[in-house]
Design a protein around this motif. Structure first.
Motif, PDB file in Angstrom:
ATOM      1  N   UNK A 226       0.844  -1.186   0.000  1.00 25.46           N
ATOM      2  CA  UNK A 226       0.000   0.000   0.000  1.00 25.46           C
ATOM      3  C   UNK A 226       0.885   1.244   0.000  1.00 25.46           C
ATOM      4  N   UNK A 227       0.262   2.386  -0.158  1.00 26.21           N
ATOM      5  CA  UNK A 227       0.951   3.678  -0.060  1.00 26.21           C
ATOM      6  C   UNK A 227       2.093   3.813  -1.058  1.00 26.21           C
ATOM      7  N   UNK A 228       1.847   3.394  -2.297  1.00 26.84           N
ATOM      8  CA  UNK A 228       2.867   3.545  -3.328  1.00 26.84           C
ATOM      9  C   UNK A 228       2.773   4.890  -4.050  1.00 26.84           C
ATOM     10  N   UNK A 229       1.796   5.706  -3.674  1.00 25.11           N
ATOM     11  CA  UNK A 229       1.652   7.013  -4.330  1.00 25.11           C
ATOM     12  C   UNK A 229       2.917   7.842  -4.209  1.00 25.11           C
ATOM     13  N   UNK A 230       3.518   7.843  -3.028  1.00 18.63           N
ATOM     14  CA  UNK A 230       4.726   8.655  -2.841  1.00 18.63           C
ATOM     15  C   UNK A 230       5.884   8.139  -3.683  1.00 18.63           C
ATOM     16  N   UNK A 231       5.918   6.849  -3.947  1.00 16.95           N
ATOM     17  CA  UNK A 231       6.968   6.289  -4.796  1.00 16.95           C
ATOM     18  C   UNK A 231       6.773   6.761  -6.240  1.00 16.95           C
ATOM     19  N   UNK A 232       5.535   6.685  -6.743  1.00 17.77           N
ATOM     20  CA  UNK A 232       5.266   7.142  -8.103  1.00 17.77           C
ATOM     21  C   UNK A 232       5.482   8.642  -8.229  1.00 17.77           C
ATOM     22  N   UNK A 233       5.130   9.391  -7.198  1.00 18.62           N
ATOM     23  CA  UNK A 233       5.375  10.833  -7.244  1.00 18.62           C
ATOM     24  C   UNK A 233       6.873  11.132  -7.329  1.00 18.62           C
ATOM     25  N   UNK A 234       7.651  10.356  -6.613  1.00 16.89           N
ATOM     26  CA  UNK A 234       9.096  10.549  -6.639  1.00 16.89           C
ATOM     27  C   UNK A 234       9.677  10.187  -8.009  1.00 16.89           C
ATOM     28  N   UNK A 235       9.095   9.168  -8.645  1.00 16.89           N
ATOM     29  CA  UNK A 235       9.596   8.705  -9.932  1.00 16.89           C
ATOM     30  C   UNK A 235       9.006   9.469 -11.113  1.00 16.89           C
ATOM     31  N   UNK A 236       7.973  10.255 -10.868  1.00 13.49           N
ATOM     32  CA  UNK A 236       7.223  10.886 -11.954  1.00 13.49           C
ATOM     33  C   UNK A 236       8.111  11.590 -12.984  1.00 13.49           C
ATOM     34  N   UNK A 237       9.142  12.340 -12.596  1.00 15.07           N
ATOM     35  CA  UNK A 237       9.949  13.030 -13.606  1.00 15.07           C
ATOM     36  C   UNK A 237      10.612  12.101 -14.614  1.00 15.07           C
ATOM     37  N   UNK A 238      10.808  10.840 -14.265  1.00 12.60           N
ATOM     38  CA  UNK A 238      11.458   9.922 -15.198  1.00 12.60           C
ATOM     39  C   UNK A 238      10.488   8.931 -15.841  1.00 12.60           C
ATOM     40  N   UNK A 239       9.175   9.193 -15.685  1.00 14.52           N
ATOM     41  CA  UNK A 239       8.163   8.314 -16.245  1.00 14.52           C
ATOM     42  C   UNK A 239       7.348   9.022 -17.321  1.00 14.52           C
TER      43      UNK A 239
END
Length: 368
Positions: A226-239
């Motif tokens: 759960x709570x993977x939103x912060x991971x995707x937010x952190x990776x967003x610039x490279x996605x």
């Protein structure tokens, strides 16, 4: 953002899953690309690899297990997965929160049965028992029960199995052999403990490489975390981001992977029980015939094996072997099959029988 139709997602996912054409890769490369394969049915990964690899020989995977280059243990969604040994060591710590929920929220083994228990002492006792020799769940229960006579022994053994990085050792999962689930630990079986500093970012990137484009909810369904939103937010610039045309949800992907054309022709494929393709997205319309096919028996497709025709769930299958060197492959259509569809499914079924029953003298394909 570009909108992706269910068909576009279907073709993209099938290509990532190596189901648009069989690849000339090793079994170990395939298992690592898929970030593991669900293996609670011990031999299902063999069919999964046969559907994805050219000239796959079951002895290749059997050797990986026997030589300890691959292992079977509790991983994503708290279910048994086949992993490369290096992936097991690197990823297993990340899945610990899901396994803790499996222990403490389990209605059969957890909740009040473990309340007030010194779990560190239980795990230490379990590790001490496994250090003497690999053990079955029954043997763990027999060891732990005298130490905590007022506690439920199955609950104690279940906690040890989930909370320690346990591995089910061969012959369990080896083609042509059988055996009760017998456990060891990563440190004992592989000579190395799990990675102390695992990377959740790397895990998400690998998920997208094998299952994308996908939403945050999809990644959480696959991993059980759960709570993977912060991971995707952190990776967003490279996605790269897309929009699901059906649900309007945001989808994430690696920018280096192009999407295949929507009109890509794909072959008929047989998937084993609980294949990860069917379990790794919160929204499963990408492999259903259409979003309104809610009447399809999805659980049956997972427990019996699924047949994909034109990239979508079309039928289930079940192989029955008999002592008299005969085998029957039963096919149960879930949608109306055209004559060409039946012909393609039957051809692939014959290939599966050749692979799965090489010493059988009499085979039959039966439509239910």
């Amino acid at each position: 953002m570009t909108k992706l139709s269910p068909r576009a997602l279907n073709r993209a996912t099938l290509e990532r899953q190596w189901l648009t054409e069989r690849r000339t890769a090793t079994a170990l490369e395939a298992v690592e690309h898929l970030v593991g394969m669900q293996a609670q049915v011990p031999l299902s990964p063999y069919v999964g690899l046969w559907s994805r690899l050219a000239s796959f020989d079951p002895s290749e995977l059997a050797s990986l297990l026997e030589n300890r280059q691959a292992v079977r243990g509790s991983m994503m969604r708290a279910t048994i997965h086949l992993m490369s040994s290096r992936d097991f060591l690197a990823i297993r710590p990340l899945i610990q929160p899901r396994l803790e929920r499996e222990v403490y929220a389990n209605q059969t083994y957890g909740r009040k049965r473990l309340e007030g228990l010194d779990m560190d002492a239980v795990l230490a006792a379990g590790a001490a028992r496994l250090a003497t020799s690999p053990a079955t769940a029954s043997e763990l229960r027999e060891h732990l029960q005298p130490l905590w006579p007022d506690r439920d022994a199955p609950s104690l053994a279940h906690a040890v199995r989930c909370l320690l990085p346990t591995i089910q050792i061969p012959p369990r999962g080896v083609w042509g052999r059988s055996g009760n689930p017998t456990m060891s630990t990563a440190a004992l079986w592989l000579g190395s403990d799990v990675t102390p500093t695992p990377s959740i970012d790397n895990l998400v990137l690998r998920y997208l490489a094998a299952y994308g484009p996908a939403s945050i909810a999809d990644a959480q369904s696959w991993s059980g975390l759960t709570r993977l939103t912060e991971v995707f937010d952190r990776l967003r610039p490279q996605l790269r981001t897309y929009t699901d045309a059906t649900t309007s949800r945001e989808l994430f992907d690696l920018p280096t992977i192009p999407l295949p054309p929507e009109d890509l022709e794909v072959p008929t494929r047989f998937l084993p029980e609980f294949d990860n393709l069917l379990l790794s997205h919160a929204n499963r319309t990408r492999w259903l015939t259409s979003p309104d096919h809610k009447h399809l028996p999805l659980q049956e497709a997972m427990t019996h094996g699924a047949i994909l025709h034109d990239g979508h769930l079309a039928a289930t299958w079940k192989l029955t072997k008999r002592p008299q060197k005969s085998a029957t492959l039963e096919i149960k259509p879930l949608v109306k099959l055209s004559r060409p569809a039946r012909a393609q499914i039957s051809t692939e079924a014959e290939h599966l029988l050749t692979f799965a029953t090489p010493s059988t003298t009499t085979t039959e394909i039966r439509y239910l």
